[in-house]
Enzyme design. Structure first.
Site, PDB file in Angstrom:
ATOM      1  N   ASP A 249       0.867  -1.179   0.000  1.00 22.55           N
ATOM      2  CA  ASP A 249       0.000   0.000   0.000  1.00 22.55           C
ATOM      3  C   ASP A 249       0.902   1.228   0.000  1.00 22.55           C
ATOM      4  O   ASP A 249       2.022   1.168  -0.505  1.00 22.55           O
ATOM      5  CB  ASP A 249      -0.949  -0.035   1.201  1.00 22.55           C
ATOM      6  CG  ASP A 249      -2.274   0.689   0.933  1.00 22.55           C
ATOM      7  OD1 ASP A 249      -2.218   1.897   0.679  1.00 22.55           O
ATOM      8  OD2 ASP A 249      -3.330   0.049   0.969  1.00 22.55           O
ATOM      9  N   GLY A 271       4.686  -0.393  -4.137  1.00 25.26           N
ATOM     10  CA  GLY A 271       3.750   0.220  -3.209  1.00 25.26           C
ATOM     11  C   GLY A 271       2.885   1.213  -3.945  1.00 25.26           C
ATOM     12  O   GLY A 271       2.869   1.260  -5.176  1.00 25.26           O
ATOM     13  N   HIS A 272       2.181   2.044  -3.183  1.00 27.75           N
ATOM     14  CA  HIS A 272       1.261   3.019  -3.771  1.00 27.75           C
ATOM     15  C   HIS A 272       1.813   4.438  -3.699  1.00 27.75           C
ATOM     16  O   HIS A 272       1.075   5.397  -3.887  1.00 27.75           O
ATOM     17  CB  HIS A 272      -0.099   2.956  -3.073  1.00 27.75           C
ATOM     18  CG  HIS A 272      -0.826   1.677  -3.306  1.00 27.75           C
ATOM     19  ND1 HIS A 272      -2.076   1.417  -2.765  1.00 27.75           N
ATOM     20  CD2 HIS A 272      -0.494   0.569  -4.024  1.00 27.75           C
ATOM     21  CE1 HIS A 272      -2.466   0.200  -3.132  1.00 27.75           C
ATOM     22  NE2 HIS A 272      -1.523  -0.330  -3.888  1.00 27.75           N
ATOM     23  N   GLY A 273       3.105   4.581  -3.382  1.00 24.73           N
ATOM     24  CA  GLY A 273       3.721   5.892  -3.383  1.00 24.73           C
ATOM     25  C   GLY A 273       3.582   6.623  -2.065  1.00 24.73           C
ATOM     26  O   GLY A 273       3.414   6.032  -1.002  1.00 24.73           O
TER      27      GLY A 273
END
Length: 422
Positions: A249, A271-273
């Site tokens: 995430d 991941g999602h940054g």
């Protein structure tokens, strides 16, 4: 007349009590940072500092014996039964433990040190985590978690039960336990620690002041749900440097009440940054303000630099945010302000009530896997004020990249690829 006067006074006291009950509690702000101008990277025993090992209280380093009681007994000795400088030692070996409270304040001089050399493993039965998190640190003024050891949340079995609490509007969603949960504390250093496969977040910081997160290595598969690397809420003065996060995430997420955060030399991916938000999810949200993110690299992430807010929910605010000197490699959505979070394209919901201003993107370069490299979608009700985009160089193979600006008029400058919004 005296009776009437007394009645009025009672009514006033009652009214004041009701008003106080409805005012949200503000996290306490500690005094000066006790680690300021000190080399926190160097661990030195304090004069006369004693070491209490979990092995002295019956812990077994075989990865099978439940060491929860041994850890708690050792903590009681260190924190509540000692008077001089004392530290808790988790020596080399594998230690299995369930949910635990490392509660303060401690009776010993600050800071209290937890030196983790071994491999600490969470039990896998999620029903044991009635407290909501795994290792819980509360009410400390001066806490160091160091030593180069590893916390293994053994989260794989629990991921199938993970709920998307982000989209739950009613607030009843039960998130999976975080590995390290720090609350109501000040002057905190977490340094040189590894976290692998958490059930929920790797590190959760809330209602804290003066926090330093350094040289952490936080790892989980890209497919692991809701395993944010570092999640921060209601906290002031949080410094993060030289961290490596590869998870399922957000590498770092910051929500309401976060102020004065500095992130430097982060390596993120998969991941999602890096995310600010989601915002506007809860009533009476506190503002996010004063976020500085620089000298970071994002590799293979779903998103890059993101501010996200819900449409059709509650008011909120985010301001004074800067992203600078960022390198991206194969990032799908590099630069985003999204005030239509989780709303389908062509969102028909009421516009977001979150006010966003003074957001700056500068010197961002690298590659993207999407032609839309800069996507700024703001609220029709307020728009985004004071947005600047300078020196952006994002390539999508041999194809051109594009920008989109909705309800905002950014100031563009310097080298720009993609070109400015029309």
């Amino acid at each position: 007349m005296a009776i009437a006067k007394s009645a009025v006074i009672l009514i006033l006291f009652f009214a004041l009590a009701c008003i106080e009950a409805t005012v949200p509690k503000v996290p306490r702000i500690a005094g000066p940072d006790m680690f300021r101008n000190k080399n926190v990277a160097k661990d030195v025993l304090l004069p006369g500092e004693k070491i209490v090992s979990v092995m002295d209280f019956g812990a077994k380093a075989d990865g099978k014996f439940d060491c929860t009681q041994a850890f708690m007994s050792a903590w009681q000795k260190v924190c509540h039964q000692s008077t001089g400088p004392t530290r808790l030692l988790i020596p080399p070996g594998r230690f299995l433990v369930s949910s635990m409270f490392f509660s303060g304040p401690c009776s010993i001089p600050s800071p209290v040190t937890i030196q983790v050399q071994g491999y600490v493993m969470a039990t896998t039965d999620i029903s044991e985590y009635e407290n909501g998190d795994w290792l819980i640190f509360e009410k400390h003024n001066g806490l160091k978690i160091i030593g180069g050891g590893t916390f293994d949340g053994q989260g794989k079995k629990s991921w199938e039960y993970s709920q998307n609490c982000e989209s739950a509007a009613d607030g009843t969603c039960a998130r999976n336990p975080s590995s390290l949960f720090v609350s109501d504390s000040s002057n905190v250093v977490i340094q040189g620690i590894r976290s692998v496969n958490p059930k929920g977040f790797h590190v959760f910081i809330t209602k804290c002041t003066n926090v330093r997160l350094r040289k952490l290595k936080l790892l989980a598969p890209a497919t692991s749900p809701n395993t944010d690397g570092i999640h921060v809420s209601h906290s002031n003065i949080v410094l993060m440097s030289k961290n490596t996060i590869a998870t399922g995430d957000d590498c770092i997420s910051m929500i309401q009440g976060v102020k004065n955060v500095f992130i430097n030399r982060l390596k993120c991916g998969p991941g999602h940054g890096i995310s600010i938000g989601s915002l506007g999810k809860y009533q009476d949200e506190d503002e996010v303000r004063g976020i500085r993110i620089k000298n970071c690299s994002l590799i293979g992430t779903t998103n890059g630099l993101r501010v996200k807010a819900w449409p059709d929910r509650y008011a909120g605010a985010a301001s004074d945010i800067s992203f600078s000197d960022i390198i991206m490699e194969k990032v799908k959505n590099p630069i985003i302000i999204d005030q239509e979070y989780e709303c389908d394209p062509g969102c028909k919901k009421k516009p977001s009530l979150v006010k966003i201003k003074n957001v700056h993107f500068q010197n961002v370069r690298g590659t993207t896997t999407s032609p839309l490299a800069v996507d700024l979608r703001c609220s029709k009700l307020f728009g985004c004020q004071g947005v600047t985009v300078r020196d952006i160089d994002l390539k999508f193979g041999d194809a051109p990249t594009t920008s989109r600006c909705v309800n905002t008029h950014p100031i563009f400058g310097g080298l720009l690829m993609p070109p400015p919004c029309a």
